[in-house]
Scaffold this motif. Structure first.
Motif, short mmCIF file in Angstrom:
data_model
loop_
_atom_site.label_atom_id
_atom_site.label_comp_id
_atom_site.label_asym_id
_atom_site.label_seq_id
_atom_site.Cartn_x
_atom_site.Cartn_y
_atom_site.Cartn_z
N ALA A 118 18.03 -11.75 -13.46
CA ALA A 118 18.08 -12.33 -14.51
C ALA A 118 17.99 -13.52 -14.92
O ALA A 118 17.19 -14.16 -16.26
N ALA A 119 18.88 -14.74 -14.07
CA ALA A 119 17.93 -16.13 -14.10
C ALA A 119 16.56 -16.01 -14.22
O ALA A 119 15.68 -17.24 -14.43
N VAL A 120 16.43 -15.52 -13.05
CA VAL A 120 14.80 -16.18 -12.37
C VAL A 120 13.92 -15.47 -13.66
O VAL A 120 13.03 -16.62 -14.16
N ASP A 121 14.05 -14.82 -14.42
CA ASP A 121 13.71 -13.59 -15.48
C ASP A 121 14.07 -15.26 -16.74
O ASP A 121 12.42 -15.21 -16.77
N THR A 122 14.56 -15.47 -16.74
CA THR A 122 14.72 -16.47 -17.86
C THR A 122 14.17 -17.72 -17.66
O THR A 122 13.66 -18.21 -18.79
N ALA A 123 14.17 -18.60 -16.51
CA ALA A 123 13.60 -19.71 -15.99
C ALA A 123 12.29 -18.90 -16.27
O ALA A 123 11.16 -19.61 -16.74
N GLN A 124 11.71 -17.85 -15.64
CA GLN A 124 10.18 -17.48 -15.78
C GLN A 124 9.92 -17.44 -17.20
O GLN A 124 8.81 -17.60 -17.79
N ASP A 125 10.81 -16.38 -18.16
CA ASP A 125 10.07 -16.92 -19.65
C ASP A 125 10.40 -17.97 -20.55
O ASP A 125 8.96 -18.04 -21.33
N GLU A 126 11.00 -19.18 -19.88
CA GLU A 126 10.65 -20.03 -20.46
C GLU A 126 9.67 -21.38 -19.79
O GLU A 126 9.01 -21.28 -20.82
N VAL A 127 8.99 -20.80 -18.60
CA VAL A 127 7.67 -21.27 -18.42
C VAL A 127 7.06 -20.75 -19.36
O VAL A 127 5.87 -21.75 -19.22
N ASN A 128 6.31 -19.16 -19.08
CA ASN A 128 5.77 -18.43 -19.59
C ASN A 128 5.62 -18.73 -21.33
O ASN A 128 4.45 -19.06 -21.81
N SER A 129 6.31 -18.87 -22.12
CA SER A 129 6.46 -19.92 -23.43
C SER A 129 6.20 -20.70 -23.43
O SER A 129 5.46 -21.17 -24.20
N GLN A 130 6.84 -21.80 -22.74
CA GLN A 130 5.89 -23.44 -22.50
C GLN A 130 4.72 -22.86 -22.54
O GLN A 130 3.87 -23.68 -22.71
N LEU A 131 3.57 -22.31 -21.71
CA LEU A 131 2.32 -22.03 -21.26
C LEU A 131 1.72 -21.44 -22.48
O LEU A 131 0.79 -22.27 -22.92
N VAL A 132 1.67 -20.14 -23.00
CA VAL A 132 1.78 -19.82 -24.02
C VAL A 132 1.88 -20.44 -25.79
O VAL A 132 0.80 -21.00 -26.12
N GLU A 133 2.52 -21.51 -25.78
CA GLU A 133 2.71 -22.45 -26.38
C GLU A 133 1.66 -23.53 -26.96
O GLU A 133 0.57 -23.90 -27.27
N ALA A 134 1.46 -24.37 -25.39
CA ALA A 134 -0.06 -25.55 -25.42
C ALA A 134 -1.40 -24.50 -25.02
O ALA A 134 -2.34 -24.99 -26.38
#
Length: 135
Positions: free
Chosen positions: A46-62
């Motif tokens: 869950a922690a790894v998924d949350t961190a990966q979701d955050e990175v993916n979210s920032q990439l999607v935003e950019a």
């Protein structure tokens, strides 16, 4: 190379990049949903998924911001305002447009705006003046 031909090539670059971003965003969003649908794992998962979701979210935003800039550049190509600095009205050099096809300002105006956004701050002074909490 004549200006008309250079603008045509830049338009093609913008369209290819726009299409690539659209495909990437569609893939990123479907991948995020796929990951969420796999079900819960342990706490570490869950922690790894949350961190990966955050990175993916920032990439999607950019990528979304870049896509918007590209769409605006294509619109400026249509209406004839492409390649003109929004700030001073002068032509943006072709070298800048080739490096950043969705640029809306010339280098001089960009430098001025960046200098205005980042005043020099002495962080040592900021920390020296900060009150120390007593325990």
């Amino acid at each position: 190379m004549p200006k008309k031909e250079a603008l045509k090539k830049l338009r093609e670059v913008l369209i290819r990049r726009r299409d690539a971003l659209r495909r990437a965003l569609a893939g990123d969003l479907s991948l995020l949903q796929e990951v969420r649908d796999t079900g819960p794992g342990d706490l570490l998962d869950a922690a790894v998924d949350t961190a990966q979701d955050e990175v993916n979210s920032q990439l999607v935003e950019a990528e979304s911001r870049e896509l918007t800039l590209i769409d605006e550049a294509l619109e400026r190509l249509k209406d004839g305002s492409y390649g003109t600095c929004d700030e001073c009205g002068k032509n943006i050099p072709m070298a800048r447009l080739q490096a950043l096809p969705y640029a809306t300002d010339c280098i001089q105006c960009r430098r001025k705006s960046e200098q205005g956004l980042s005043p020099s701050v002495s962080w040592n002074r900021v920390f020296e003046d900060a009150p120390i909490d007593s325990v």
